[in-house]
Design a protein around this motif. Sequence first.
Motif, PDB file in Angstrom:
ATOM      1  N   ALA A   1      30.757  22.909  13.207  1.00  0.00           N
ATOM      2  CA  ALA A   1      29.921  22.264  12.256  1.00  0.00           C
ATOM      3  C   ALA A   1      29.128  23.218  11.687  1.00  0.00           C
ATOM      4  N   GLY A   2      28.340  24.286  12.375  1.00  0.00           N
ATOM      5  CA  GLY A   2      27.449  25.201  12.116  1.00  0.00           C
ATOM      6  C   GLY A   2      28.145  26.318  11.245  1.00  0.00           C
ATOM      7  N   TRP A   3      29.453  26.533  11.427  1.00  0.00           N
ATOM      8  CA  TRP A   3      30.254  27.341  10.833  1.00  0.00           C
ATOM      9  C   TRP A   3      30.692  27.076   9.727  1.00  0.00           C
ATOM     10  N   LEU A   4      31.000  25.731   9.490  1.00  0.00           N
ATOM     11  CA  LEU A   4      31.542  25.239   8.170  1.00  0.00           C
ATOM     12  C   LEU A   4      30.219  25.147   7.398  1.00  0.00           C
ATOM     13  N   HIS A   5      29.096  24.818   7.856  1.00  0.00           N
ATOM     14  CA  HIS A   5      27.845  24.478   6.810  1.00  0.00           C
ATOM     15  C   HIS A   5      27.550  26.228   6.498  1.00  0.00           C
ATOM     16  N   PHE A   6      27.803  27.248   7.426  1.00  0.00           N
ATOM     17  CA  PHE A   6      27.377  28.561   6.918  1.00  0.00           C
ATOM     18  C   PHE A   6      28.300  28.965   6.000  1.00  0.00           C
ATOM     19  N   GLU A   7      29.335  28.769   6.235  1.00  0.00           N
ATOM     20  CA  GLU A   7      30.677  29.132   5.219  1.00  0.00           C
ATOM     21  C   GLU A   7      30.526  28.608   3.813  1.00  0.00           C
ATOM     22  N   GLU A   8      29.952  27.364   3.777  1.00  0.00           N
ATOM     23  CA  GLU A   8      29.862  26.725   2.611  1.00  0.00           C
ATOM     24  C   GLU A   8      28.559  27.237   1.761  1.00  0.00           C
ATOM     25  N   ALA A   9      27.622  27.663   2.364  1.00  0.00           N
ATOM     26  CA  ALA A   9      26.372  28.090   1.777  1.00  0.00           C
ATOM     27  C   ALA A   9      26.714  29.518   1.591  1.00  0.00           C
TER      28      ALA A   9
ATOM     29  N   VAL B   1      10.294  29.668  -4.502  1.00  0.00           N
ATOM     30  CA  VAL B   1       9.848  30.782  -5.196  1.00  0.00           C
ATOM     31  C   VAL B   1      10.708  32.102  -4.749  1.00  0.00           C
ATOM     32  N   TRP B   2      11.063  31.868  -3.296  1.00  0.00           N
ATOM     33  CA  TRP B   2      11.355  33.337  -2.668  1.00  0.00           C
ATOM     34  C   TRP B   2      13.036  33.120  -2.755  1.00  0.00           C
ATOM     35  N   ALA B   3      13.522  31.782  -3.018  1.00  0.00           N
ATOM     36  CA  ALA B   3      15.029  31.755  -3.410  1.00  0.00           C
ATOM     37  C   ALA B   3      15.901  32.526  -2.158  1.00  0.00           C
ATOM     38  N   VAL B   4      15.583  32.225  -0.953  1.00  0.00           N
ATOM     39  CA  VAL B   4      16.486  32.871   0.193  1.00  0.00           C
ATOM     40  C   VAL B   4      17.906  32.330  -0.070  1.00  0.00           C
ATOM     41  N   PRO B   5      18.834  33.605   0.022  1.00  0.00           N
ATOM     42  CA  PRO B   5      20.228  32.741   0.175  1.00  0.00           C
ATOM     43  C   PRO B   5      20.285  32.092   1.548  1.00  0.00           C
ATOM     44  N   LEU B   6      20.694  30.801   1.431  1.00  0.00           N
ATOM     45  CA  LEU B   6      20.654  30.059   2.889  1.00  0.00           C
ATOM     46  C   LEU B   6      21.910  30.325   3.488  1.00  0.00           C
ATOM     47  N   TRP B   7      22.704  31.183   3.463  1.00  0.00           N
ATOM     48  CA  TRP B   7      23.497  31.621   4.478  1.00  0.00           C
ATOM     49  C   TRP B   7      22.888  32.419   5.551  1.00  0.00           C
ATOM     50  N   MET B   8      21.690  33.127   5.238  1.00  0.00           N
ATOM     51  CA  MET B   8      20.855  33.741   6.133  1.00  0.00           C
ATOM     52  C   MET B   8      19.961  32.963   7.290  1.00  0.00           C
TER      53      MET B   8
ATOM     54  N   PRO C   1      22.392  32.023  12.292  1.00  0.00           N
ATOM     55  CA  PRO C   1      21.988  31.731  13.621  1.00  0.00           C
ATOM     56  C   PRO C   1      22.220  30.593  14.497  1.00  0.00           C
ATOM     57  N   MET C   2      22.809  29.553  13.809  1.00  0.00           N
ATOM     58  CA  MET C   2      23.315  28.367  14.244  1.00  0.00           C
ATOM     59  C   MET C   2      24.842  28.596  14.925  1.00  0.00           C
ATOM     60  N   PRO C   3      25.532  29.024  14.166  1.00  0.00           N
ATOM     61  CA  PRO C   3      26.762  29.323  14.749  1.00  0.00           C
ATOM     62  C   PRO C   3      27.074  30.438  15.643  1.00  0.00           C
ATOM     63  N   VAL C   4      26.341  31.475  15.436  1.00  0.00           N
ATOM     64  CA  VAL C   4      26.196  32.757  16.301  1.00  0.00           C
ATOM     65  C   VAL C   4      25.524  32.239  17.591  1.00  0.00           C
ATOM     66  N   GLY C   5      24.405  31.483  17.421  1.00  0.00           N
ATOM     67  CA  GLY C   5      23.961  31.080  18.871  1.00  0.00           C
ATOM     68  C   GLY C   5      24.669  29.999  19.667  1.00  0.00           C
ATOM     69  N   THR C   6      25.307  29.082  18.868  1.00  0.00           N
ATOM     70  CA  THR C   6      26.161  28.034  19.553  1.00  0.00           C
ATOM     71  C   THR C   6      27.464  28.888  20.221  1.00  0.00           C
ATOM     72  N   VAL C   7      28.104  29.685  19.573  1.00  0.00           N
ATOM     73  CA  VAL C   7      29.159  30.290  19.988  1.00  0.00           C
ATOM     74  C   VAL C   7      28.669  31.134  21.408  1.00  0.00           C
ATOM     75  N   LEU C   8      27.525  31.881  21.332  1.00  0.00           N
ATOM     76  CA  LEU C   8      27.008  32.571  22.572  1.00  0.00           C
ATOM     77  C   LEU C   8      26.771  31.560  23.615  1.00  0.00           C
ATOM     78  N   LEU C   9      26.256  30.332  23.242  1.00  0.00           N
ATOM     79  CA  LEU C   9      25.884  29.367  24.280  1.00  0.00           C
ATOM     80  C   LEU C   9      27.153  28.816  24.928  1.00  0.00           C
ATOM     81  N   ALA C  10      28.390  28.524  23.997  1.00  0.00           N
ATOM     82  CA  ALA C  10      29.412  28.323  24.533  1.00  0.00           C
ATOM     83  C   ALA C  10      30.134  29.192  25.337  1.00  0.00           C
ATOM     84  N   LEU C  11      30.151  30.482  25.025  1.00  0.00           N
ATOM     85  CA  LEU C  11      30.457  31.668  25.948  1.00  0.00           C
ATOM     86  C   LEU C  11      29.774  31.622  27.301  1.00  0.00           C
ATOM     87  N   GLN C  12      28.335  31.425  27.142  1.00  0.00           N
ATOM     88  CA  GLN C  12      27.586  31.286  28.538  1.00  0.00           C
ATOM     89  C   GLN C  12      27.917  30.091  29.294  1.00  0.00           C
ATOM     90  N   TYR C  13      28.242  28.936  28.798  1.00  0.00           N
ATOM     91  CA  TYR C  13      28.855  27.907  29.427  1.00  0.00           C
ATOM     92  C   TYR C  13      29.901  28.155  30.111  1.00  0.00           C
TER      93      TYR C  13
END
Length: 180
Positions: free
Chosen positions: A108-116, A126-133, A137-149
């Motif tokens: 789900a995190g990857w889908l949200h990241f890819e859509e952004a 005002v800062w208008a950060v590109p939301l992919w940034m 961390p959500m898909p990266v962190g959860t993939v690493l968490l899955a690998l750690q599991y």
Amino acid sequence: MRLYISAITAVSRAVGVLAGIMLLSAVLSVSHMVFVRYALGWSTVWQTEYTAYAIVAATFLGAPWVLTVKGHVNVDILQMAAARRLRAAMQILSALLSLFFVALLAYAGWLHFEEAWSGGWTSDTVWAVPLWMPLLPMPVGTVLLALQYVAEIMRLLLDGGEPVAEHSVLFADTTDEARP
């Protein structure tokens, strides 16, 4: 198997250090914001948004390290009463269910990241950060968490479970030499 466990644990620790640095940067950002607002009387643009993104990123990126030190919430009243083999089976089942949940969260995190990313989304500030940034961390962190599991499941299979008392130690040494 032990090489995989050691490698993933080392990556989890390194990313955990990065998460700690992100939390420190969030504290410094808030300190800067307070100084600029109240001491200098200037307005702030990026500090609040950066702080929120850094704390969320640290949460996701720090989760694999928290798993290595057994810091996640664990209700172990049944495990304490169980024999070693049953305890090991319960720990493996718990890790498998957690792995399934984390894999769904990563997807789900990857889908949200890819859509952004593909939609060119930016924050409505005002800062208008590109939301992919801040979403990365959500898909990266959860993939690493899955690998750690996966590493934890392998360790449980190799070692046959662990005493419940080890779960209460926050900074436990998780190296193979420390295992009984």
